[in-house]
Design an enzyme around this catalytic site. Structure first.
Site, PDB file in Angstrom:
ATOM      1  N   LYS A   1      -9.047  46.757  84.651  1.00 25.51           N
ATOM      2  CA  LYS A   1      -8.785  45.743  83.614  1.00 25.51           C
ATOM      3  C   LYS A   1      -7.309  45.340  83.644  1.00 25.51           C
ATOM      4  O   LYS A   1      -6.429  46.194  83.538  1.00 25.51           O
ATOM      5  CB  LYS A   1      -9.153  46.337  82.245  1.00 25.51           C
ATOM      6  CG  LYS A   1      -8.877  45.416  81.064  1.00 25.51           C
ATOM      7  CD  LYS A   1      -9.474  46.012  79.778  1.00 25.51           C
ATOM      8  CE  LYS A   1      -9.236  45.131  78.571  1.00 25.51           C
ATOM      9  NZ  LYS A   1      -7.872  45.198  78.049  1.00 25.51           N
TER      10      LYS A   1
ATOM     11  N   HIS B 270      -3.993  41.348  78.923  1.00 25.19           N
ATOM     12  CA  HIS B 270      -3.938  42.279  77.787  1.00 25.19           C
ATOM     13  C   HIS B 270      -3.703  41.509  76.483  1.00 25.19           C
ATOM     14  O   HIS B 270      -2.987  41.964  75.588  1.00 25.19           O
ATOM     15  CB  HIS B 270      -2.827  43.313  78.013  1.00 25.19           C
ATOM     16  CG  HIS B 270      -3.130  44.686  77.463  1.00 25.19           C
ATOM     17  ND1 HIS B 270      -3.588  45.727  78.222  1.00 25.19           N
ATOM     18  CD2 HIS B 270      -3.024  45.186  76.202  1.00 25.19           C
ATOM     19  CE1 HIS B 270      -3.737  46.800  77.461  1.00 25.19           C
ATOM     20  NE2 HIS B 270      -3.400  46.501  76.236  1.00 25.19           N
TER      21      HIS B 270
ATOM     22  N   ARG C 208       0.048  40.835  75.606  1.00 30.73           N
ATOM     23  CA  ARG C 208       0.798  41.893  74.924  1.00 30.73           C
ATOM     24  C   ARG C 208       1.670  42.743  75.831  1.00 30.73           C
ATOM     25  O   ARG C 208       2.301  43.693  75.373  1.00 30.73           O
ATOM     26  CB  ARG C 208      -0.192  42.818  74.193  1.00 30.73           C
ATOM     27  CG  ARG C 208      -0.929  42.114  73.087  1.00 30.73           C
ATOM     28  CD  ARG C 208      -2.066  42.936  72.551  1.00 30.73           C
ATOM     29  NE  ARG C 208      -1.682  44.191  71.946  1.00 30.73           N
ATOM     30  CZ  ARG C 208      -1.167  44.316  70.737  1.00 30.73           C
ATOM     31  NH1 ARG C 208      -0.951  43.251  70.001  1.00 30.73           N
ATOM     32  NH2 ARG C 208      -0.863  45.504  70.255  1.00 30.73           N
TER      33      ARG C 208
ATOM     34  N   ASP D 131     -10.938  38.042  79.791  1.00 29.91           N
ATOM     35  CA  ASP D 131     -10.679  37.896  78.354  1.00 29.91           C
ATOM     36  C   ASP D 131      -9.376  37.154  78.129  1.00 29.91           C
ATOM     37  O   ASP D 131      -8.642  36.838  79.054  1.00 29.91           O
ATOM     38  CB  ASP D 131     -10.710  39.258  77.637  1.00 29.91           C
ATOM     39  CG  ASP D 131      -9.509  40.153  77.958  1.00 29.91           C
ATOM     40  OD1 ASP D 131      -8.481  39.672  78.456  1.00 29.91           O
ATOM     41  OD2 ASP D 131      -9.608  41.365  77.683  1.00 29.91           O
ATOM     42  N   GLY D 132      -9.143  36.866  76.851  1.00 30.65           N
ATOM     43  CA  GLY D 132      -7.917  36.170  76.456  1.00 30.65           C
ATOM     44  C   GLY D 132      -8.221  34.902  75.689  1.00 30.65           C
ATOM     45  O   GLY D 132      -8.488  33.865  76.289  1.00 30.65           O
ATOM     46  N   GLY D 133      -8.255  35.010  74.361  1.00 30.89           N
ATOM     47  CA  GLY D 133      -8.397  33.816  73.527  1.00 30.89           C
ATOM     48  C   GLY D 133      -9.822  33.411  73.215  1.00 30.89           C
ATOM     49  O   GLY D 133     -10.037  32.341  72.653  1.00 30.89           O
ATOM     50  N   VAL D 134     -10.804  34.268  73.543  1.00 35.30           N
ATOM     51  CA  VAL D 134     -12.195  33.905  73.215  1.00 35.30           C
ATOM     52  C   VAL D 134     -12.383  33.982  71.706  1.00 35.30           C
ATOM     53  O   VAL D 134     -12.229  35.047  71.101  1.00 35.30           O
ATOM     54  CB  VAL D 134     -13.198  34.861  73.922  1.00 35.30           C
ATOM     55  CG1 VAL D 134     -14.608  34.596  73.418  1.00 35.30           C
ATOM     56  CG2 VAL D 134     -13.117  34.692  75.424  1.00 35.30           C
TER      57      VAL D 134
ATOM     58  N   ARG E 180      -9.238  40.386  69.452  1.00 40.59           N
ATOM     59  CA  ARG E 180      -8.765  40.322  68.057  1.00 40.59           C
ATOM     60  C   ARG E 180      -9.863  39.996  67.038  1.00 40.59           C
ATOM     61  O   ARG E 180      -9.870  40.581  65.941  1.00 40.59           O
ATOM     62  CB  ARG E 180      -7.595  39.348  67.957  1.00 40.59           C
ATOM     63  CG  ARG E 180      -6.346  39.886  68.697  1.00 40.59           C
ATOM     64  CD  ARG E 180      -5.273  38.840  68.822  1.00 40.59           C
ATOM     65  NE  ARG E 180      -4.068  39.323  69.487  1.00 40.59           N
ATOM     66  CZ  ARG E 180      -3.816  39.178  70.779  1.00 40.59           C
ATOM     67  NH1 ARG E 180      -4.697  38.597  71.577  1.00 40.59           N
ATOM     68  NH2 ARG E 180      -2.683  39.631  71.314  1.00 40.59           N
TER      69      ARG E 180
HETATM   70  C1  LIG Z   1      -4.029  45.456  68.687  1.00 41.94           C
HETATM   71  C2  LIG Z   1      -4.550  45.475  70.082  1.00 41.94           C
HETATM   72  C3  LIG Z   1      -4.757  46.702  70.704  1.00 41.94           C
HETATM   73  C4  LIG Z   1      -5.261  46.743  72.020  1.00 41.94           C
HETATM   74  N1  LIG Z   1      -5.508  47.965  72.601  1.00 41.94           N
HETATM   75  C5  LIG Z   1      -5.996  47.999  73.867  1.00 41.94           C
HETATM   76  C6  LIG Z   1      -6.333  49.245  74.484  1.00 41.94           C
HETATM   77  O1  LIG Z   1      -6.198  50.318  73.911  1.00 41.94           O
HETATM   78  N2  LIG Z   1      -6.808  49.224  75.752  1.00 41.94           N
HETATM   79  C7  LIG Z   1      -6.997  48.039  76.430  1.00 41.94           C
HETATM   80  O2  LIG Z   1      -7.450  48.048  77.563  1.00 41.94           O
HETATM   81  N3  LIG Z   1      -6.693  46.855  75.865  1.00 41.94           N
HETATM   82  C8  LIG Z   1      -6.210  46.805  74.610  1.00 41.94           C
HETATM   83  N4  LIG Z   1      -5.946  45.592  74.033  1.00 41.94           N
HETATM   84  C9  LIG Z   1      -6.229  44.340  74.785  1.00 41.94           C
HETATM   85  C10 LIG Z   1      -7.673  43.918  74.580  1.00 41.94           C
HETATM   86  O3  LIG Z   1      -8.569  44.827  75.168  1.00 41.94           O
HETATM   87  C11 LIG Z   1      -7.954  42.539  75.220  1.00 41.94           C
HETATM   88  O4  LIG Z   1      -7.583  42.532  76.579  1.00 41.94           O
HETATM   89  C12 LIG Z   1      -7.266  41.373  74.513  1.00 41.94           C
HETATM   90  O5  LIG Z   1      -7.097  41.628  73.140  1.00 41.94           O
HETATM   91  C13 LIG Z   1      -8.114  40.116  74.723  1.00 41.94           C
HETATM   92  O6  LIG Z   1      -7.580  39.016  74.134  1.00 41.94           O
HETATM   93  P1  LIG Z   1      -8.043  38.439  72.692  1.00 41.94           P
HETATM   94  O7  LIG Z   1      -7.534  39.404  71.672  1.00 41.94           O
HETATM   95  O8  LIG Z   1      -7.307  37.134  72.660  1.00 41.94           O
HETATM   96  O9  LIG Z   1      -9.541  38.289  72.690  1.00 41.94           O
HETATM   97  C14 LIG Z   1      -5.491  45.527  72.720  1.00 41.94           C
HETATM   98  C15 LIG Z   1      -5.298  44.298  72.063  1.00 41.94           C
HETATM   99  C16 LIG Z   1      -4.843  44.261  70.761  1.00 41.94           C
HETATM  100  C17 LIG Z   1      -4.682  42.925  70.086  1.00 41.94           C
END
Ligand SMILES: Cc1cc2nc3c(=O)[nH]c(=O)nc-3n(C[C@H](O)[C@H](O)[C@H](O)COP(=O)(O)O)c2cc1C
Length: 336
Positions: free
Chosen positions: A210, A234, A237, A265-268, A289
């Site tokens: 991922k 991510h 982030r 993923d990203g923005g769905v 989110r």
């Molecule tokens: C607060 C927060 C914590 C996250 N923690 C993890 C995590 O522990 N492991 C991981 O693979 N991705 C983590 N992510 C990323 C999400 O799995 C994902 O890739 C991302 O949020 C997708 O985008 P979206 O929020 O716009 O849908 C985190 C995202 C957020 C917002």
């Protein structure tokens, strides 16, 4: 309970953390990491949103597609929709302990299962993984995403996931420099190809890589034995100024589609966002989110309502673009 009620309750519960803006364009939460936003200027998260907006559908309404089939089969599981819960962990640091980690992870995994799909659980500093594994064990089905730690430690965590009933395991390789891990003094770093191969050989479960954003690394991961790749930054982030994920997806799909499962993923935020990702080559998408909104606004029921909303919107978008099934979705539904 309706999804709108869930959003109202989440807005209260997440005050000062997430505004639940009517349009989630990632502007108000720029630089909120730790928190729910994007790192630095927030450009990577905003780019996810903007790249999705830049794509336009071709609407078609003179046809006989009235009940599109949105079922998919992934990781040996029949899923009611091509949407999987992304790992979203770190309740203490990101959500100021307003929900404990076990309850958050339970809402994610049970909410997904009740909607006929599946969720990922995350890893993090201290005993975070023990807590998310506890939720997975309770549900008996899910996917564990482990941080890119030292090889022995990753394999130990893969064993824990196997025992908890994971249907796949993965590594969020884009967490190689993750702020909260570095602050806590726990090692994370890039994954060597040798380590990646050993991880794939260490388990019978499909291994998900991922956080891939280039064609070159998608091919490397696939060649090393990855069962699935997630095109992801991510959620914006980890590094500023990355492109929107959907803009790099078609190139990556042209190299690895059919060799490894391709997730993105990203923005769905809506069913039409899901459809755009599928059109650009994804086998399924992850949603991040909005699952937090569901969990804070209504626990597992809130999360289930989110998936049901996405599924309803996806069906409508497929009717309006004349797509009988997920397999039959292609780039041709988008304006060139
Ligand atoms: C607060 C927060 C914590 C996250 N923690 C993890 C995590 O522990 N492991 C991981 O693979 N991705 C983590 N992510 C990323 C999400 O799995 C994902 O890739 C991302 O949020 C997708 O985008 P979206 O929020 O716009 O849908 C985190 C995202 C957020 C917002």
């Amino acid at each position: 309970m309706k999804w709108e009620d869930v959003l109202g309750r989440a807005r209260e519960a997440l005050k000062g953390i997430c505004n639940l803006c009517p349009i989630c364009d990632m502007k108000a939460c720029a630089s909120r990491v730790p928190g729910i936003g994007g790192i630095g200027t927030g450009s990577s998260a905003k780019n996810n949103y903007e790249a999705l907006r830049s794509l336009r559908f071709k609407m078609k309404t003179l046809h006989d597609v009235t009940e599109p089939d949105i079922n998919v089969e992934l990781f040996g599981q029949k899923l009611a929709m091509p949407v999987i819960g992304a790992a979203v962990a770190g309740a203490a640091i990101n959500f100021k302990d307003r929900m404990n980690e076990v309850d958050l992870a339970k809402a994610q995994v049970f909410g997904a299962l009740e909607a006929g799909t599946i969720a990922m659980i995350g890893d993090g500093p201290g005993d975070l993984y023990d807590k998310t594994i506890e939720a997975l064990k309770g549900a008996g089905k899910g996917i564990a995403i482990i941080k890119p730690r030292k090889l022995d430690e990753m394999i130990r965590r893969i064993r824990m996931a196997e025992e908890a009933g994971a249907v796949a395991v993965g590594v969020d390789v884009d967490a190689a420099g993750l702020v909260n891990m570095r602050r806590s003094g726990e090692y994370v770093g890039p994954l060597s190809l040798g380590a990646l191969r050993k991880i794939c050989e260490s388990t019978k479960l499909p291994v998900i890589i991922k956080g891939i954003m280039t064609e070159e690394e998608a091919v490397m991961a696939s060649d090393a034995g990855a069962g699935a790749i997630v095109v992801s930054n991510h959620g914006g982030r980890v590094l500023d100024d990355l492109p929107g994920t959907i803009s790099v997806l078609p190139g990556i799909a042209s190299k690895v589609k059919g060799r490894s499962i391709l997730l993105a993923d990203g923005g769905v935020r809506s069913g039409s966002d899901v459809l755009k990702f599928i059109a650009c080559g994804a086998d399924a998408v992850l949603v991040g989110r909005p699952v937090v909104w569901g969990a804070f606004g209504g626990g597992k029921e809130g999360v289930r309502l989110l998936y049901e909303k996405l599924a309803d919107e996806l069906r409508i978008a497929m009717i309006l673009t004349s797509c009988p099934s997920i397999k039959e979705v292609s780039m041709s539904i988008l304006q060139s």
